[in-house]
Design a protein around this motif. Structure first.
Motif, PDB file in Angstrom:
ATOM      1  N   GLU A 401      43.888 113.976   1.480  1.00 18.23           N
ATOM      2  CA  GLU A 401      43.514 113.842   2.891  1.00 18.23           C
ATOM      3  C   GLU A 401      43.333 112.391   3.313  1.00 18.23           C
ATOM      4  N   VAL A 402      43.879 112.080   4.491  1.00 20.77           N
ATOM      5  CA  VAL A 402      43.703 110.745   5.063  1.00 20.77           C
ATOM      6  C   VAL A 402      43.349 110.914   6.541  1.00 20.77           C
ATOM      7  N   ARG A 403      42.354 110.149   6.975  1.00 23.05           N
ATOM      8  CA  ARG A 403      41.958 110.191   8.386  1.00 23.05           C
ATOM      9  C   ARG A 403      42.497 108.926   9.056  1.00 23.05           C
ATOM     10  N   LEU A 404      43.400 109.102  10.018  1.00 18.59           N
ATOM     11  CA  LEU A 404      44.046 107.965  10.689  1.00 18.59           C
ATOM     12  C   LEU A 404      43.324 107.662  12.006  1.00 18.59           C
ATOM     13  N   PHE A 405      43.366 106.400  12.413  1.00 23.92           N
ATOM     14  CA  PHE A 405      42.672 105.981  13.641  1.00 23.92           C
ATOM     15  C   PHE A 405      43.591 105.143  14.518  1.00 23.92           C
ATOM     16  N   ALA A 406      43.400 105.271  15.827  1.00 31.39           N
ATOM     17  CA  ALA A 406      44.072 104.361  16.769  1.00 31.39           C
ATOM     18  C   ALA A 406      43.250 104.323  18.047  1.00 31.39           C
ATOM     19  N   GLY A 407      43.225 103.140  18.669  1.00 38.97           N
ATOM     20  CA  GLY A 407      42.454 103.004  19.905  1.00 38.97           C
ATOM     21  C   GLY A 407      43.200 102.183  20.934  1.00 38.97           C
ATOM     22  N   CYS A 408      42.729 102.246  22.166  1.00 43.97           N
ATOM     23  CA  CYS A 408      43.390 101.563  23.277  1.00 43.97           C
ATOM     24  C   CYS A 408      42.355 100.955  24.213  1.00 43.97           C
ATOM     25  N   GLY A 409      42.669  99.784  24.723  1.00 48.32           N
ATOM     26  CA  GLY A 409      41.789  99.133  25.697  1.00 48.32           C
ATOM     27  C   GLY A 409      41.966  99.787  27.060  1.00 48.32           C
ATOM     28  N   ILE A 410      40.822 100.149  27.642  1.00 51.64           N
ATOM     29  CA  ILE A 410      40.828 100.815  28.949  1.00 51.64           C
ATOM     30  C   ILE A 410      40.230  99.856  29.974  1.00 51.64           C
ATOM     31  N   VAL A 411      40.994  99.598  31.029  1.00 45.04           N
ATOM     32  CA  VAL A 411      40.501  98.746  32.127  1.00 45.04           C
ATOM     33  C   VAL A 411      40.752  99.484  33.439  1.00 45.04           C
ATOM     34  N   ALA A 412      40.361  98.872  34.546  1.00 46.60           N
ATOM     35  CA  ALA A 412      40.644  99.495  35.852  1.00 46.60           C
ATOM     36  C   ALA A 412      42.160  99.673  35.963  1.00 46.60           C
ATOM     37  N   GLY A 413      42.575 100.827  36.406  1.00 51.59           N
ATOM     38  CA  GLY A 413      44.009 101.064  36.578  1.00 51.59           C
ATOM     39  C   GLY A 413      44.684 101.634  35.342  1.00 51.59           C
ATOM     40  N   SER A 414      43.967 101.783  34.219  1.00 49.80           N
ATOM     41  CA  SER A 414      44.602 102.378  33.017  1.00 49.80           C
ATOM     42  C   SER A 414      44.962 103.829  33.307  1.00 49.80           C
ATOM     43  N   ASP A 415      46.128 104.236  32.791  1.00 53.60           N
ATOM     44  CA  ASP A 415      46.617 105.604  33.002  1.00 53.60           C
ATOM     45  C   ASP A 415      46.387 106.414  31.715  1.00 53.60           C
ATOM     46  N   PRO A 416      45.556 107.470  31.768  1.00 55.55           N
ATOM     47  CA  PRO A 416      45.205 108.202  30.539  1.00 55.55           C
ATOM     48  C   PRO A 416      46.426 108.684  29.754  1.00 55.55           C
ATOM     49  N   ALA A 417      47.470 109.157  30.435  1.00 54.99           N
ATOM     50  CA  ALA A 417      48.651 109.654  29.707  1.00 54.99           C
ATOM     51  C   ALA A 417      49.343 108.507  28.971  1.00 54.99           C
ATOM     52  N   ALA A 418      49.409 107.347  29.640  1.00 51.14           N
ATOM     53  CA  ALA A 418      50.044 106.187  28.996  1.00 51.14           C
ATOM     54  C   ALA A 418      49.205 105.724  27.801  1.00 51.14           C
ATOM     55  N   GLU A 419      47.874 105.807  27.909  1.00 52.71           N
ATOM     56  CA  GLU A 419      47.010 105.394  26.790  1.00 52.71           C
ATOM     57  C   GLU A 419      47.173 106.352  25.607  1.00 52.71           C
ATOM     58  N   LEU A 420      47.326 107.650  25.916  1.00 51.02           N
ATOM     59  CA  LEU A 420      47.550 108.617  24.832  1.00 51.02           C
ATOM     60  C   LEU A 420      48.863 108.297  24.110  1.00 51.02           C
ATOM     61  N   ALA A 421      49.909 107.974  24.897  1.00 55.49           N
ATOM     62  CA  ALA A 421      51.200 107.631  24.292  1.00 55.49           C
ATOM     63  C   ALA A 421      51.071 106.350  23.469  1.00 55.49           C
ATOM     64  N   GLU A 422      50.274 105.394  23.979  1.00 56.86           N
ATOM     65  CA  GLU A 422      50.082 104.141  23.230  1.00 56.86           C
ATOM     66  C   GLU A 422      49.356 104.409  21.911  1.00 56.86           C
ATOM     67  N   SER A 423      48.363 105.294  21.959  1.00 56.06           N
ATOM     68  CA  SER A 423      47.643 105.601  20.705  1.00 56.06           C
ATOM     69  C   SER A 423      48.599 106.265  19.713  1.00 56.06           C
ATOM     70  N   ALA A 424      49.514 107.107  20.223  1.00 58.52           N
ATOM     71  CA  ALA A 424      50.481 107.759  19.327  1.00 58.52           C
ATOM     72  C   ALA A 424      51.373 106.701  18.666  1.00 58.52           C
ATOM     73  N   ALA A 425      51.768 105.695  19.452  1.00 57.11           N
ATOM     74  CA  ALA A 425      52.613 104.628  18.884  1.00 57.11           C
ATOM     75  C   ALA A 425      51.845 103.848  17.814  1.00 57.11           C
ATOM     76  N   LYS A 426      50.536 103.706  18.000  1.00 56.55           N
ATOM     77  CA  LYS A 426      49.739 102.954  17.020  1.00 56.55           C
ATOM     78  C   LYS A 426      49.509 103.757  15.732  1.00 56.55           C
ATOM     79  N   PHE A 427      49.701 105.090  15.793  1.00 60.93           N
ATOM     80  CA  PHE A 427      49.608 105.899  14.564  1.00 60.93           C
ATOM     81  C   PHE A 427      50.879 105.783  13.714  1.00 60.93           C
TER      82      PHE A 427
END
Ligand SMILES: C=C(O[C@H]1C=CC=C(C(=O)O)[C@@H]1O)C(=O)O
Length: 436
Positions: A401-427
């Motif tokens: 078992e391995v627990r993977l992590f990824a995070g994204c910086g959220i600022v005014a105007g951040s789009d939740p769907a785009a942040e989810l896609a960015e986190s997927a790219a970071k995995f």
């Protein structure tokens, strides 16, 4: 007459363990990551073939809570105070070194550690060295001798087993729930409660065979040569972000924040890189991170150099806005002390720090453990390199078992769907390295 049995409650005078370390120059032993032997927990800090690897354990310091950095540093100094060292090489990272990894949050249940491997092999600027460290009880006898002779370079090891079949499952928070909590965070930022917050998520990987950390490291290093490939106590990854590196009085930090995914089409990716460099949302997000690093470094420095605008760092999965901050230290301060002062930067927490940390606590729904904490090494002069533990996973007590992590910086105007896609790219780096 037999001797009386020892009183079980009488205090036993236990002398502090004494480090005995010997460093010798060796011939080129081949790739550092190829030296890690099977069956021993691997330690790694390697970029473009240079750095250090280690295995075996001569000493370990374990700390928790808000004092975890200070306590580790005090423990390291205590170990060194009685150390017997013969270093024939005299470079940064020769002599006794400790690999370390620190929890992100003061309240984390994860322990932070500094570990002195029994064997370290290093490579820098065309030179290779081997350090062997042992620990004994302090006292005149051990202090009088240096272990030796140190034998030649360790051999290259055969490849480990191929990766097994890996299945991934949601971690603490499902993707749709994470998207909606990002939406709530954007609203809080837009209401003016804070300027930026970095929100992370985890994924659980389960492999059909025990995960071979050495194989993960080799695959990460091959696919992400611009990153530092690390392994400390089961936390394994390839970070592109250098929190702090010191060399005598020089200090450097590579700050990343602001991300765009790559498409695999070079011409299109160049156009995307240009749009990232002009994106006011990403430039703003980046500026918070740079400012947090410069503000934390300034009290320690006689001067700092901060480039006016970031460059675009190209990785195989994503591109980041990047700024290399450098400075000249005023006093003799250790790399670990600086890592403590810089942590958590706005690249992994937010701005203002306290408000962002509180929001992370409130909404993220997980303990980050050592993800997004400082990871790296330091030597007996206090010099060292501390990255931020990103693009990584924590191998569990169950090695499937391995627990993977990824995070994204959220600022005014951040789009939740785009942040989810960015986190997927970071995995992607860890997913690919696991064979998934
Ligand atoms: C928090 C992470 O990335 C940070 C570092 C570079 C770019 C980031 C961003 O654009 O959001 C993050 O601040 C992560 O990879 O888990």
């Amino acid at each position: 007459m037999s001797a009386p049995a020892p009183d079980p409650v009488a205090p036993v005078a236990r002398p502090a363990p004494r480090l005995v370390a010997r460093t010798v120059e060796i011939d080129d032993p081949g790739p550092l990551l190829g030296l890690l032997p099977p069956g021993a927990e691997p330690f790694s800090w390697v970029r473009r073939g240079e750095g250090i690897v280690g295995w075996g354990e001569a000493a370990r310091l374990r700390t928790t809570g808000p004092g975890r950095f200070r306590e580790a540093e005090r423990g390291w100094r205590r170990l060194l105070a009685g150390a017997v060292v013969r270093d024939d090489v005299g470079l940064r990272g020769t002599g006794p070194v400790a690999f370390g990894s620190f929890a992100f949050a003061d309240a984390s249940s994860a322990a932070s550690s500094l570990v002195v491997p029994a064997t370290v092999v290093g490579h820098r600027e065309g030179r290779w060295w081997l350090t062997r460290t042992t620990t004994g009880e302090s006292g005149p006898s051990i202090g009088a001798t240096i272990p030796g002779p140190v034998s030649g370079a360790p051999p290259q090891q055969p490849d480990g087993p191929p990766p097994g079949t890996v299945v991934f499952a949601d971690g603490a928070v499902s993707s749709p729930d994470w998207e909606s909590l990002v939406g709530r965070a954007v609203a809080r930022v837009e209401r003016g409660e804070l300027d930026k917050v970095v929100l992370a998520r985890d994924l659980l990987a389960r492999s059909s065979t025990p995960v071979d950390v050495r194989g993960l490291l080799r695959r990460l290093a091959a696919a992400y040569p611009a990153t530092w490939t690390f392994s400390v106590d089961g936390l394994v990854g390839a970070t592109p972000e250098m929190l702090v590196r010191t060399q005598v009085r020089l200090v450097a930090s590579r700050v990343l924040a602001g991300t765009i995914r790559r498409t695999g089409d070079d011409a299109h990716d160049l156009a995307l890189a240009a749009s990232l460099a002009r994106s006011s949302k990403d430039l703003g997000e980046h500026e918070y991170a740079v400012r947090s690093v410069v503000e934390a470094l300034t009290p320690f420095c006689a001067g700092t150099n901060v480039p006016e605008s970031p460059f675009v760092l190209h990785l195989a999965n994503v591109m980041h806005l990047a700024t290399d901050v450098t400075g000249v230290l005023r006093d003799d301060v250790s790399s670990l002390r600086l890592a403590e002062a810089l942590h958590p930067s706005a690249a992994v927490c937010g701005t203002p720090t306290a408000a962002a940390a509180a929001l992370i606590d409130e909404v993220e729904g997980m303990d980050r453990g050592r993800y997004a904490g400082p990871v790296g090494w330091l030597d007996s002069d206090g010099d060292g390199e501390w990255g931020i533990a990103l693009r990584c996973g924590q191998v569990g007590d169950d090695p499937h078992e391995v627990r993977l992590f990824a995070g994204c910086g959220i600022v005014a105007g951040s789009d939740p769907a785009a942040e989810l896609a960015e986190s997927a790219a970071k995995f992607v780096p860890m997913r690919d390295a696991l064979g998934g």
